[in-house]
Design a protein around this motif. Structure first.
Motif, PDB file in Angstrom:
ATOM      1  N   ASP A 118       0.120   8.155  -5.484  1.00  0.00           N
ATOM      2  CA  ASP A 118      -1.198   8.782  -5.377  1.00  0.00           C
ATOM      3  C   ASP A 118      -2.324   7.765  -5.227  1.00  0.00           C
ATOM      4  O   ASP A 118      -3.367   8.064  -4.629  1.00  0.00           O
ATOM      5  CB  ASP A 118      -1.471   9.656  -6.614  1.00  0.00           C
ATOM      6  CG  ASP A 118      -0.686  10.960  -6.587  1.00  0.00           C
ATOM      7  OD1 ASP A 118      -0.006  11.212  -5.565  1.00  0.00           O
ATOM      8  OD2 ASP A 118      -0.729  11.699  -7.579  1.00  0.00           O
ATOM      9  N   GLU A 119      -2.125   6.564  -5.769  1.00  0.00           N
ATOM     10  CA  GLU A 119      -3.142   5.514  -5.653  1.00  0.00           C
ATOM     11  C   GLU A 119      -2.972   4.759  -4.336  1.00  0.00           C
ATOM     12  O   GLU A 119      -1.913   4.826  -3.696  1.00  0.00           O
ATOM     13  CB  GLU A 119      -3.041   4.531  -6.822  1.00  0.00           C
ATOM     14  CG  GLU A 119      -3.185   5.169  -8.189  1.00  0.00           C
ATOM     15  CD  GLU A 119      -4.567   5.776  -8.404  1.00  0.00           C
ATOM     16  OE1 GLU A 119      -5.543   5.225  -7.841  1.00  0.00           O
ATOM     17  OE2 GLU A 119      -4.656   6.798  -9.105  1.00  0.00           O
ATOM     18  N   ARG A 120      -4.014   4.025  -3.943  1.00  0.00           N
ATOM     19  CA  ARG A 120      -3.953   3.280  -2.678  1.00  0.00           C
ATOM     20  C   ARG A 120      -2.841   2.235  -2.712  1.00  0.00           C
ATOM     21  O   ARG A 120      -2.099   2.073  -1.732  1.00  0.00           O
ATOM     22  CB  ARG A 120      -5.298   2.607  -2.406  1.00  0.00           C
ATOM     23  CG  ARG A 120      -5.312   1.755  -1.137  1.00  0.00           C
ATOM     24  CD  ARG A 120      -6.692   1.198  -0.852  1.00  0.00           C
ATOM     25  NE  ARG A 120      -6.680   0.289   0.288  1.00  0.00           N
ATOM     26  CZ  ARG A 120      -6.446  -1.017   0.198  1.00  0.00           C
ATOM     27  NH1 ARG A 120      -6.217  -1.577  -0.981  1.00  0.00           N
ATOM     28  NH2 ARG A 120      -6.453  -1.788   1.284  1.00  0.00           N
ATOM     29  N   ARG A 154       0.845  -1.177   0.000  1.00  0.00           N
ATOM     30  CA  ARG A 154       0.000   0.000   0.000  1.00  0.00           C
ATOM     31  C   ARG A 154       0.892   1.243   0.000  1.00  0.00           C
ATOM     32  O   ARG A 154       1.999   1.232   0.542  1.00  0.00           O
ATOM     33  CB  ARG A 154      -0.908  -0.005   1.224  1.00  0.00           C
ATOM     34  CG  ARG A 154      -1.780  -1.262   1.351  1.00  0.00           C
ATOM     35  CD  ARG A 154      -2.503  -1.297   2.682  1.00  0.00           C
ATOM     36  NE  ARG A 154      -3.216  -2.558   2.867  1.00  0.00           N
ATOM     37  CZ  ARG A 154      -2.706  -3.642   3.443  1.00  0.00           C
ATOM     38  NH1 ARG A 154      -1.452  -3.618   3.888  1.00  0.00           N
ATOM     39  NH2 ARG A 154      -3.411  -4.752   3.574  1.00  0.00           N
ATOM     40  N   SER A 155       0.403   2.327  -0.577  1.00  0.00           N
ATOM     41  CA  SER A 155       1.222   3.534  -0.675  1.00  0.00           C
ATOM     42  C   SER A 155       1.617   4.071   0.690  1.00  0.00           C
ATOM     43  O   SER A 155       2.743   4.557   0.880  1.00  0.00           O
ATOM     44  CB  SER A 155       0.479   4.609  -1.480  1.00  0.00           C
ATOM     45  OG  SER A 155       0.373   4.222  -2.832  1.00  0.00           O
ATOM     46  N   HIS A 160       3.890  11.589  -7.959  1.00  0.00           N
ATOM     47  CA  HIS A 160       2.532  11.041  -8.089  1.00  0.00           C
ATOM     48  C   HIS A 160       2.498   9.504  -8.115  1.00  0.00           C
ATOM     49  O   HIS A 160       1.420   8.928  -8.270  1.00  0.00           O
ATOM     50  CB  HIS A 160       1.805  11.584  -9.333  1.00  0.00           C
ATOM     51  CG  HIS A 160       1.764  13.078  -9.406  1.00  0.00           C
ATOM     52  ND1 HIS A 160       1.321  13.854  -8.354  1.00  0.00           N
ATOM     53  CD2 HIS A 160       2.124  13.936 -10.402  1.00  0.00           C
ATOM     54  CE1 HIS A 160       1.396  15.129  -8.695  1.00  0.00           C
ATOM     55  NE2 HIS A 160       1.889  15.217  -9.925  1.00  0.00           N
ATOM     56  N   SER A 181       0.684   0.778  -4.321  1.00  0.00           N
ATOM     57  CA  SER A 181       1.881   1.343  -4.942  1.00  0.00           C
ATOM     58  C   SER A 181       2.448   0.403  -6.008  1.00  0.00           C
ATOM     59  O   SER A 181       2.035  -0.752  -6.116  1.00  0.00           O
ATOM     60  CB  SER A 181       2.946   1.562  -3.863  1.00  0.00           C
ATOM     61  OG  SER A 181       3.606   0.340  -3.566  1.00  0.00           O
TER      62      SER A 181
END
Length: 265
Positions: free
Chosen positions: A182-184, A136-137, A179, A186
């Motif tokens: 930026d999403e949930r 996860r990011s 960026h 990675s």
């Protein structure tokens, strides 16, 4: 396939001496040594014929005897878990696969190992298999902070189009441009330190000298890549709790929290 799980354990860890015997509290508040928790995790894997701890230290062997797991004593000259598994091979009865279930990977779900066994059954070209999962990011940001503070927080991996390993690093790879988080989920794939070997791979491993990359990164699996041994990286589902290995004393608290989150006693 005749599959055996080996759990290499050594007392003289450079980063955390004695860590196999470090007591960790679970969800119910009871404390158990790390090596016992790792054995309990390995025993949940289906389709294996035996689980053994491989060590050169009598203190670890004595602790294992108390909770009833078999021990294979190996030489103190073994430099890593893979070399320890290779030496222990002579004490096993012609296994088709040897699983290196690392002694600090106590949070490894049994399905991860079962996925490796399935990949090795279906892919005759692979001599080694190992799991990886998308981070996860927010987990990547935690690892970035640890990296900035000079601590090792995990190992990442990149692969080719067929899912074979190109490189492993203790640095976060690939490079993350602006960026990228930026999403949930990675782009980073965290390598989980568990391996399935065919005996041939272990024989080739000990016949290959350690490379500069292996020495610099401190990652034993890089010797396989230098030797041209095909390593299949099996994507596994990211569990709901944080996957941590016990590398430093600072890891105890988050690992105990993960044990609570996963409901492990």
């Amino acid at each position: 396939m005749n599959t055996v799980i080996l759990i290499p354990a050594r007392y003289a860890s450079s980063r955390y001496p004695g860590k196999p015997l470090v007591e960790l509290k679970g969800a119910g508040g009871a404390a158990k040594p790390l090596i016992q928790r790792s054995v309990e995790a390995a025993l949940k894997v289906s389709g294996v014929s035996g689980v053994y701890v491989t060590t050169d230290d009598e203190r670890i062997a004595d602790a294992c005897t108390k909770f009833g797991v078999g021990v294979i004593m190996t030489s103190p000259e073994c430099r890593n878990g893979t070399e320890r598994c290779a030496e222990a091979l002579a004490s096993l009865h012609d296994p088709d696969l040897v699983i290196n279930f690392q002694g600090d990977a106590l949070l490894t779900p049994p399905g991860f190992v079962e996925a490796l066994i399935a990949r090795m059954r279906d892919d005759s070209d692979a001599l080694v298999a190992t799991p990886a999962m998308r981070l996860r990011s927010d987990e990547v940001r935690v690892l970035q902070a640890e990296e900035a503070a000079g601590r090792v927080g995990g190992t990442s991996v990149v692969t080719d189009a067929q899912g074979y390993a190109l490189y492993f690093s203790k640095r976060l790879i690939p490079y993350l441009p602006k960026h990228a988080l930026d999403e949930r989920m990675s782009p980073v794939r965290l390598h989980v330190g568990v391996y399935a070997y065919r005996p041939e791979a272990l024989e080739r491993y000990v016949a290959t000298p350690a490379s500069e990359l292996e020495t610099l990164e401190g990652l034993e699996q890089l010797r396989f890549l230098v030797a041209g041994v095909p390593m299949a990286v099996v994507d596994v589902e990211t569990p709901p709790f944080a996957m941590r290995e016990l590398n430093n004393p600072e890891d105890v608290e988050p690992i105990e929290q993960a044990l609570i989150d996963s409901g492990l006693e």
